[in-house]
Design a protein around this motif. Structure first.
Motif, short mmCIF file in Angstrom:
data_model
loop_
_atom_site.label_atom_id
_atom_site.label_comp_id
_atom_site.label_asym_id
_atom_site.label_seq_id
_atom_site.Cartn_x
_atom_site.Cartn_y
_atom_site.Cartn_z
N THR A 323 0.99 -1.12 0.16
CA THR A 323 0.32 0.38 -0.15
C THR A 323 0.65 1.07 -0.08
O THR A 323 1.72 1.64 0.93
N CYS A 369 -3.71 -0.06 -3.32
CA CYS A 369 -4.19 -0.35 -2.45
C CYS A 369 -3.52 -2.20 -2.16
O CYS A 369 -3.95 -2.66 -2.36
N SER A 371 -4.03 -4.07 0.95
CA SER A 371 -5.21 -4.34 2.40
C SER A 371 -5.68 -5.50 1.93
O SER A 371 -5.82 -5.28 0.64
N CYS A 375 -8.89 -0.57 0.97
CA CYS A 375 -8.38 0.77 1.70
C CYS A 375 -9.51 2.24 1.35
O CYS A 375 -10.20 1.68 0.23
N VAL A 377 -9.45 6.35 0.63
CA VAL A 377 -8.15 7.48 0.04
C VAL A 377 -9.08 8.75 0.23
O VAL A 377 -9.95 9.21 -0.66
N SER A 430 -12.60 4.69 -2.78
CA SER A 430 -12.74 3.47 -2.04
C SER A 430 -11.94 2.25 -3.23
O SER A 430 -12.30 2.31 -4.12
N GLN A 433 -8.41 -4.84 -2.42
CA GLN A 433 -7.06 -5.47 -2.56
C GLN A 433 -6.79 -5.49 -4.01
O GLN A 433 -7.40 -6.08 -4.71
N LEU A 452 -4.56 8.06 2.89
CA LEU A 452 -4.49 6.54 2.94
C LEU A 452 -4.51 5.43 4.38
O LEU A 452 -3.72 5.74 5.06
N ASP A 454 -5.83 2.00 5.33
CA ASP A 454 -6.18 0.40 5.52
C ASP A 454 -7.28 -0.36 5.30
O ASP A 454 -6.98 -1.72 5.91
#
Length: 486
Positions: A323, A369, A371, A375, A377, A430, A433, A452, A454
């Protein structure tokens, strides 16, 4: 057998990628500790009275900082507060200045009130250091980390409070740990946990149990119990220690951490286990080789996991995607020191700006991203019409066209040229992953930051402007007399 099958499916869907493995550049005595710089661009690993610096981009050792007070044969902790690194070492705390992240320097040493340091943690909300020390008895010592930046002399000028403790006689030093997050402080041994509410009481809540390791973050408390028959029970609790879930890790856990709702456990033999509390998704990764992990440092927001053994450091990234925010291919740097008036919903969220400060027309901005749960943002850009019309990169129009939504949370950006906190406007998106989004400026950009997170955060985190907010007449704006320039 059911656990093994579930883990195998999770690993196939979300592999954990090993980025690098490096031998430690020193002989570590005691437990190595690892933390990350504020912008996650450097790893700091401590042992034997020194702090070694590894660059995240290529995982190469780039520097060494030696303690001022001589060699430390038993490192009991390494923690970071702003630009300061604190190394718990014997009867004192060594301090390093990492304002130049790649080259921390010794900044002095202060002695503990009494005894030998066993464990420590930092209250980032209040700027306090808590040290668990052993003399004739055990006590919790509380020190202020704010004010003067001179870390010399005795600790008496910094000591705030000391609490005498009574611990069960069956404890072992290696079992003791102190953890703090917000108003909650936990002191754990292998047979007892003490929970202290720092907001309204100094009397602990006692929680019996065979807890070996503990980690906490906000409303999440995670206990790793004493291993039995080659497996370890891990339980997740709310802040009042009410249990909400239980998990069995198929190896003996030697350290545990939790960051933004992701639990990470490491085991002897090089095993690392991940669990997202929101979804229950689990991932296991075997480092292999001769690595015997004894410490973890995690930065899930950046996708990094650092597993340290006595002579090796292993760098992992979740799902092979880190990320990150890049500007013209260069990773962004921490923007926190440039911002004022950060809304409460954005407080504590990683925030990045270009390392060059401003951006020219035709610059690329990429957000990735890594995660496992996605994520959130928020991009904030200079906004003082009509001053900002030619200095906002053309981003408001481009963001709206790309599906970003305006939000009512926006900080201010301190402009050194005008000595004024310039207003900004925010947009939200949004990401899933593994997803990336790329933007390009069509005009020069004076000030731009990217928050940002996660995880997938609710609208309350950064609300949509209400219809009232949209229709109210704008009052005269003082920024018009302080227009930014390039």
């Amino acid at each position: 057998m059911a656990i093994v099958s579930m883990l195998a499916l999770a690993v196939a869907a979300l592999p954990v990628h090993e980025v690098a493995r490096r031998s430690m550049p020193m002989v570590v005595i005691g437990f190595p500790e690892a933390v990350l710089s504020a912008d996650s661009l450097f790893f700091y690993v401590a042992g034997n009275g020194r702090v070694e610096v590894m660059r995240a981009s290529d995982q190469q050792w780039v520097n060494t900082a030696a303690a001022s007070g001589g060699a430390c044969a038993d490192v009991r902790g390494l923690k970071r507060f702003n630009q300061w690194l604190f190394l718990l070492c014997g009867d004192g705390v060594e301090v390093f200045d990492s304002s130049i992240p790649a080259a921390p320097m010794s900044a002095g040493r202060f002695a503990l009130k009494a005894g030998t340091g066993v464990a420590m943690d930092i209250d980032h909300t209040r700027g306090h250091l808590w040290v668990l020390a052993e003399d004739m008895n055990f006590e919790l010592q509380q020190y202020s980390l704010t004010g003067s930046n001179v870390w010399t002399g005795t600790s008496t000028t910094r000591l705030l409070d000391a609490i005498n403790l009574r611990l069960p006689p069956s404890h072992m030093l290696s079992d003791l740990a102190v953890h703090i997050d917000g108003d909650m402080l936990l002191l754990t041994t292998a047979s007892l946990t003490q929970r202290w509410d720092l907001s309204n009481t100094v009397q602990p809540q006692f929680v019996p149990g065979n807890h070996k390791y503990v980690a906490l973050e906000g409303s999440l408390v995670v206990f790793s119990k004493v291993p039995s028959s080659g497996v370890t029970d891990v339980t997740v609790h709310t802040s009042d220690l009410t249990q909400v879930s239980s998990h069995t890790v198929p190896f003996e856990v030697v350290d545990i951490a939790v960051v933004r709702g992701v639990v990470v456990a490491a085991g002897a033999g090089g095993k690392v286990w991940f669990m997202d509390e929101a979804s229950g998704l689990t991932v296991q990764h075997d480092v292999g080789g001769q690595v015997d992990i004894v410490k973890l440092s995690v930065s899930v927001a950046m996708g990094w996991v650092v597993a340290a053994s006595m002579d090796e450091v292993v760098i992992l990234s979740i799902a092979g995607v880190v990320t990150e925010v890049t500007f013209n291919g260069m990773r962004g740097v921490d923007a926190g020191s440039k911002l004022t008036g950060v809304p409460s919903g954005l407080a504590g969220i990683d925030v990045f700006k270009p390392s060059t400060g401003h951006l020219s027309a035709g610059s690329d901005i990429e957000v990735t991203c890594g995660s496992m749960v996605g994520c959130s943002v928020v991009l904030s850009v200079y906004h003082c019409p009509p001053c900002s019309a030619k200095l906002n990169g053309g981003l408001p129009t481009a963001l709206m066209a790309a599906g970003w939504t305006p939000r009512s949370c926006a900080p201010r950006y301190h402009d050194q040229d005008t000595n004024f906190d310039q207003p900004m406007v925010s947009f939200f998106k949004s990401l899933n992953q593994g997803e990336s989004v790329t933007l390009q400026t069509t005009l020069p950009t004076h000030s731009l930051v990217v928050f940002l997170a996660d995880t997938q955060l609710p609208d309350q985190w950064c609300p949509v402007p209400t219809s009232t907010q949209k229709t109210l007449p704008m009052p005269p704006n003082p920024c018009l007399s302080k227009c930014a320039t390039l």
